[in-house]
Each structure stands twice: as structure tokens, then as C-alpha cells.
Design a protein around this motif. Structure first.
Motif, PDB file in Angstrom:
ATOM      1  N   ALA A  60       0.617   6.825  -2.453  1.00 14.66           N
ATOM      2  CA  ALA A  60       0.070   6.314  -1.296  1.00 14.66           C
ATOM      3  C   ALA A  60       0.294   4.529  -1.114  1.00 14.66           C
ATOM      4  CB  ALA A  60      -1.342   7.154  -0.354  1.00 14.66           C
ATOM      5  N   ALA A  61       0.018   3.773  -2.321  1.00 14.33           N
ATOM      6  CA  ALA A  61      -0.308   2.879  -2.074  1.00 14.33           C
ATOM      7  C   ALA A  61       1.014   1.490  -1.558  1.00 14.33           C
ATOM      8  CB  ALA A  61      -1.306   1.982  -3.193  1.00 14.33           C
ATOM      9  N   GLN A  62       2.588   2.426  -2.546  1.00 12.60           N
ATOM     10  CA  GLN A  62       3.520   1.697  -3.075  1.00 12.60           C
ATOM     11  C   GLN A  62       4.607   1.697  -1.861  1.00 12.60           C
ATOM     12  OE1 GLN A  62       4.660   2.818  -7.227  1.00 12.60           O
ATOM     13  NE2 GLN A  62       6.532   0.965  -6.280  1.00 12.60           N
ATOM     14  N   PRO A  63       5.147   1.447  -1.370  1.00 12.20           N
ATOM     15  CA  PRO A  63       5.879   1.082  -0.438  1.00 12.20           C
ATOM     16  C   PRO A  63       7.115   2.419   0.107  1.00 12.20           C
ATOM     17  CG  PRO A  63       5.205  -0.382   0.113  1.00 12.20           C
ATOM     18  CD  PRO A  63       5.052   0.271  -1.661  1.00 12.20           C
ATOM     19  N   TRP A  64       7.496   3.047   0.544  1.00 10.87           N
ATOM     20  CA  TRP A  64       8.807   4.149   0.708  1.00 10.87           C
ATOM     21  C   TRP A  64       9.279   3.919   1.632  1.00 10.87           C
ATOM     22  CZ3 TRP A  64      11.634   4.312  -2.916  1.00 10.87           C
ATOM     23  CH2 TRP A  64      12.815   5.167  -3.618  1.00 10.87           C
ATOM     24  N   PHE A  65      10.404   5.090   1.779  1.00 11.77           N
ATOM     25  CA  PHE A  65      11.074   5.635   2.909  1.00 11.77           C
ATOM     26  C   PHE A  65      10.728   6.580   3.542  1.00 11.77           C
ATOM     27  CE2 PHE A  65      14.503   4.222  -0.025  1.00 11.77           C
ATOM     28  CZ  PHE A  65      14.458   3.619   0.940  1.00 11.77           C
ATOM     29  N   PHE A  66       9.297   7.313   2.344  1.00 14.31           N
ATOM     30  CA  PHE A  66       8.474   8.742   3.496  1.00 14.31           C
ATOM     31  C   PHE A  66       7.344   8.207   2.445  1.00 14.31           C
ATOM     32  CE2 PHE A  66      10.781  10.906  -0.087  1.00 14.31           C
ATOM     33  CZ  PHE A  66      10.014  11.914  -0.058  1.00 14.31           C
ATOM     34  N   HIS A  67       6.313   9.600   2.469  1.00  8.74           N
ATOM     35  CA  HIS A  67       5.754  10.061   2.091  1.00  8.74           C
ATOM     36  C   HIS A  67       4.702  10.883   2.251  1.00  8.74           C
ATOM     37  CE1 HIS A  67       4.556   4.749   1.173  1.00  8.74           C
ATOM     38  NE2 HIS A  67       4.322   5.760  -0.577  1.00  8.74           N
ATOM     39  N   ASP A  68       4.514  11.549   0.767  1.00  4.21           N
ATOM     40  CA  ASP A  68       4.098  13.659   1.256  1.00  4.21           C
ATOM     41  C   ASP A  68       3.056  13.393   1.630  1.00  4.21           C
ATOM     42  OD1 ASP A  68       5.688  16.246  -0.366  1.00  4.21           O
ATOM     43  OD2 ASP A  68       3.715  16.000  -0.403  1.00  4.21           O
ATOM     44  N   ARG A  69       2.624  14.837   2.160  1.00  2.00           N
ATOM     45  CA  ARG A  69       1.588  14.847   2.267  1.00  2.00           C
ATOM     46  C   ARG A  69       0.143  14.820   1.339  1.00  2.00           C
ATOM     47  NH1 ARG A  69       1.519  21.074   4.405  1.00  2.00           N
ATOM     48  NH2 ARG A  69      -0.954  20.192   5.345  1.00  2.00           N
ATOM     49  N   TYR A  70       0.994  15.192   0.379  1.00  2.47           N
ATOM     50  CA  TYR A  70      -0.350  14.864  -0.984  1.00  2.47           C
ATOM     51  C   TYR A  70       0.093  13.934  -1.994  1.00  2.47           C
ATOM     52  CZ  TYR A  70      -0.515  19.601   0.330  1.00  2.47           C
ATOM     53  OH  TYR A  70      -0.960  20.950   1.406  1.00  2.47           O
ATOM     54  N   GLY A  71      -1.015  13.202  -2.466  1.00  2.00           N
ATOM     55  CA  GLY A  71      -0.874  11.732  -3.595  1.00  2.00           C
ATOM     56  C   GLY A  71      -1.303  12.703  -5.250  1.00  2.00           C
ATOM     57  N   SER A  72      -0.923  11.554  -5.297  1.00  2.00           N
ATOM     58  CA  SER A  72      -1.272  11.490  -7.289  1.00  2.00           C
ATOM     59  C   SER A  72      -1.956  10.882  -7.616  1.00  2.00           C
ATOM     60  CB  SER A  72      -0.106  12.229  -8.195  1.00  2.00           C
ATOM     61  OG  SER A  72      -0.666  12.319  -8.871  1.00  2.00           O
ATOM     62  N   VAL A  73      -3.026  10.415  -8.304  1.00  2.00           N
ATOM     63  CA  VAL A  73      -2.794   9.185  -9.173  1.00  2.00           C
ATOM     64  C   VAL A  73      -2.717   9.487 -10.519  1.00  2.00           C
ATOM     65  CG1 VAL A  73      -5.209   7.740  -9.631  1.00  2.00           C
ATOM     66  CG2 VAL A  73      -5.511   9.051  -8.236  1.00  2.00           C
ATOM     67  N   GLY A  74      -2.236  10.439 -10.537  1.00  2.00           N
ATOM     68  CA  GLY A  74      -2.351  10.613 -12.244  1.00  2.00           C
ATOM     69  C   GLY A  74      -0.467  10.175 -12.125  1.00  2.00           C
ATOM     70  N   LEU A  75       0.356  10.342 -11.008  1.00  2.00           N
ATOM     71  CA  LEU A  75       1.763   9.829 -11.152  1.00  2.00           C
ATOM     72  C   LEU A  75       1.950   8.338 -10.866  1.00  2.00           C
ATOM     73  CD1 LEU A  75       3.384  12.426  -8.935  1.00  2.00           C
ATOM     74  CD2 LEU A  75       3.351  12.024 -11.316  1.00  2.00           C
ATOM     75  N   ALA A  76       0.653   7.166 -10.263  1.00  2.00           N
ATOM     76  CA  ALA A  76       0.549   6.228 -10.284  1.00  2.00           C
ATOM     77  C   ALA A  76       0.742   5.789 -11.430  1.00  2.00           C
ATOM     78  CB  ALA A  76      -0.466   5.832  -9.141  1.00  2.00           C
TER      79      ALA A  76
END
Length: 406
Positions: A60-76
Motif C-alpha cells: 500500500a505504501a508504494q505508489p503504483w497504477f492501482f492497489h489490490d484490496r488486500y495487502g501484504s507486509v511480507g511482500l513489502a
């Protein structure tokens, strides 16, 4: 646009008979030899770029063209680790194979070849690889009223290189390096220039070399002031001090390593130690969440990124010494795959954004579907066509045509 590293090069993965013995495998007579370990490493670095772009919608904290409704700390966190070393690795390989090609072809032919296979693809692929991303973002915003979209009004950003920025920076590194080399030869002579290069190769292949290599990376991160972001790519075609300093440093390290007999083999002896130190340095940053003084954070990220780079080079030089047809095929395909992947990855990710599926399932669908599409288009439209010869610097002929060749 995501402000994180993207990959990849266009590097000639062949080498003459002067390469270190552990990295060589006999090829048919008359053909230059490929360094199979570095072939695999370049392929992995480019394909990791596709993986990272599939991650971003869930951060979520990374600017992008869109964001999914779900997030992941592990992926960050995984994104941070991969981003810390991937582009340094890529630029190091580009420098190594750049020096190799210059030795074979001379400075003028080397620069012309890089302009054809590095600079020209950035221009030619921009309309199909970068321009559609803005349209996709507008389509997503029109169907998701609550979606936040960064407003871009600067024409230089609107028509910037996008994810193809690395080609522009690579070309800048090539021109600067060739120009500096020419000046050194002009003012101190070819023999002294060669001796200086050999001393630098000895330094960078020593255990202290990783510390010296980290200095430009540290400078780049300090200039940008964001250690958890690594080196932030340029948003426009105008050169920026931080990425140019960091990546020119990596390119120069690879260039120097090519000048030392057995330099890569020397790095391979300590591959495990490099990976351990790299893991410790990056783990400290993750645990501290970047809440350390900027110089310390920059040093930890730079040391971690470079130790992982050295460690991976060592692993590939030690253990991946035999030709593997699948890896060779992917290495040839990886440049096309990276150039064309982002609109496909973004479109697939957008179609999955509203589905109540686990993040891992969405990632798997995105990566499998996009990889299949990219490999199919490579096989049908690129591999044995003038596009493939343009991008890879060599032509793959159809088998029946090969049989007719005397």
C-alpha cells in the motif's frame, strides 16, 4: 509509477577463451563460449523484475497504477531485499560483459552495438510497453472511484522512460566509461591504463573489495535520503545524480573485474560468507524498519546489497558451470520478457484486484499467466525473427533451415 528498481540489460553472454576455468564449458568450435553461471544470473535478475512488479499492488505504501484490496507486509519486506541487490547485480554484469565486448570489437563498435541494442529498444518499445500503462490506470480509476491515483502534470514525467529507465542509465554508464577510458589512454598511455585496471580488478576481487564497491551506493542513498527505498530510479530522461552515481559505480566494478585474471573465481571462494553478511545487514534494516541514522542505514543497505551480489556471482561461478538448455532459452527470452511484461502484469493484476482470493493465489495467477504470454510471444514473434536478432545480437534459425546449412 513505482519508485523501485526494475532490471535489465542487454549484455552479451559470450566470452573468449580468456575466462576463468570454473566458468567455462566447451562450445562447438568457432563459437565464442558462454559463461553459463552468469547467463543464469542475468536471466534470474531480469525475471525477478517481473516478480517485483507483481508484488507492488499488495504494498500500500508504494505508489503504483492501482492497489489490490488486500495487502501484504511480507511482500513489502521481500521487495526491499530483492531491490537492494538486483540492479547492482545487473549493472555489474553489464559492465563485465561490456569490457569483454570492447576487447573483442573495439570501442566504436561496442558503443554502436549498445546504442542499437540498449538505447534504440527504449525508444522503439516505449509506445507498447510504457504508454498503455497510463491508459490502464485511467480505466481502473474510472471503475474504482475510491482508488487514489497520483496526478502527473509534468510532461517530462508523462513521457518519461517508465520501467525502461534502466536502459537509459545503462547507456549513460557506457558512454561515460568509454570516454574515461579514452582519456586515460590519451594522457597516461595504454600500458599504464591496463596496469591500473588490473590493480582495480585485484582490489574488487579481494575481501575488502565489497567495501570499496559499496561507496557509490552509499553516496546515492545519502543523496536521496531514503535507505529503505534503495536507489530510486529516475522518472525522466534527465540524468539524476543519485542513480547515475550508484549504477555507474556498479558498472565500473563489473568492468574492472573483467580485467583481472581469475577475479570472478576469487569471489566465488567466499560466496557463503558474502551471503551471510548480506543477510545480516539487510535483516538489521528490516528489524529497525529503517529507523537508523541515514549514513548508517545507507551503509547497511549498500553493504547488504553488494554482499548479496558478490555471493550470487560466486554461487553461479562455482556451481552453474554446465550448459542447461532451459536456462539458455530463458536467458535469451528474458530481455523481451522484461521489455514487454509490465502492461500484461498490470492488466492481469487489475482484473484480480476485486476478487476475494488469497494474495498468494493472485500472485501465482499473475506470474503464470504473464510468463506464459511472454514466452509464447517470444517463441512465435521474436526468437527466430529480426527482432530476436536485434535484441539478442544473434539469430536463431529454424531447425530445418539449420539442417540445410553445410
Amino acid at each position: 509509477m513505482c519508485r523501485h528498481g526494475a532490471v535489465p540489460s542487454v549484455t552479451d553472454m559470450t566470452t573468449p577463451s580468456t575466462e576463468p576455468t570454473p566458468a567455462r564449458t566447451t562450445e562447438p568450435a568457432g563459437r565464442p563460449q558462454r559463461i553459463h553461471g552468469l547467463d543464469a544470473l542475468r536471466c534470474g535478475a531480469l525475471l525477478l523484475g517481473i516478480v517485483l512488479h507483481a508484488f507492488v499492488p499488495f504494498i500500500a505504501a508504494q505508489p503504483w497504477f492501482f492497489h489490490d484490496r488486500y495487502g501484504s507486509v511480507g511482500l513489502a519486506e521481500t521487495n526491499f531485499v530483492i531491490h537492494s541487490f538486483r540492479m547492482m547485480l545487473f549493472m555489474t554484469l553489464a559492465g563485465y560483459f561490456g569490457a569483454l565486448m570492447l576487447d573483442r570489437r573495439g570501442a566504436q563498435r561496442y558503443v554502436r552495438d549498445r546504442a542499437k541494442r540498449v538505447l534504440l529498444p527504449m525508444i522503439a518499445f516505449w509506445p507498447v510497453a510504457v504508454f498503455p500503462l497510463g491508459l490502464l490506470a485511467l480505466m481502473f480509476a474510472s471503475t474504482h472511484p475510491g482508488a487514489s491515483q497520483p496526478e502527473v502534470t509534468d510532461p517530462l514525467v508523462m513521457f518519461g522512460p517508465g520501467q525502461l529507465w534502466f536502459l537509459l542509465v545503462l547507456m549513460e554508464c557506457i558512454v561515460i566509461t568509454v570516454a574515461v577510458r579514452a582519456l586515460l589512454i590519451r594522457f597516461i598511455g595504454r600500458e599504464r591504463t591496463s596496469a591500473f585496471s588490473e590493480r582495480m580488478a585485484t582490489l574488487f576481487s579481494s575481501r575488502a573489495g565489497v567495501l570499496v564497491a559499496s561507496v557509490p551506493y552509499i553516496v546515492a542513498v545519502v543523496i536521496q535520503g531514503k535507505p529503505m527505498s534503495g536507489i530510486i530510479e529516475p522518472a525522466t530522461i534527465i540524468p539524476e545524480a543519485a542513480p547515475l552515481a550508484g549504477y555507474l559505480g556498479a558498472f565500473s566494478v563489473g568492468w574492472a573485474l573483467r580485467r583481472g585474471s581469475g577475479a570472478l573465481a576469487g569471489i566465488g571462494k567466499d560466496w557463503a560468507a558474502y551471503l551471510v553478511v548480506g543477510a545480516i545487514s539487510l535483516s538489521i534494516m528490516l528489524i529497525a524498519q529503517g529507523q537508523v541514522p541515514l549514513p548508517i542505514g545507507a551503509a547497511l543497505v549498500a553493504l547488504g546489497g553488494w554482499c548479496v551480489t558478490y555471493g550470487l556471482v560466486g554461487v553461479c561461478m562455482r556451481f552453474l558451470t554446465r550448459p542447461r538448455p532451459a536456462i539458455r532459452y530463458l536467458a535469451d527470452a528474458s530481455y523481451w520478457m522484461y521489455l514487454m511484461h509490465l502492461p500484461i502484469v498490470v492488466a492481469i493484476g487489475m482484473s484480480l484486484a476485486d476478487l476475494a482470493l488469497p494474495v498468494a493465489v493472485k500472485l501465482l495467477i499473475t506470474l503464470v499467466a504473464s510468463s506464459a504470454t511472454l514466452l509464447l510471444t517470444y517463441q512465435l514473434l521474436v526468437r527466430r525473427t529480426p527482432i530476436g536478432a536485434w535484441l539478442n545480437g544473434r539469430e536463431h534459425r529454424w531447425r530445418n533451415a539449420e539442417r540445410r546449412v553445410p
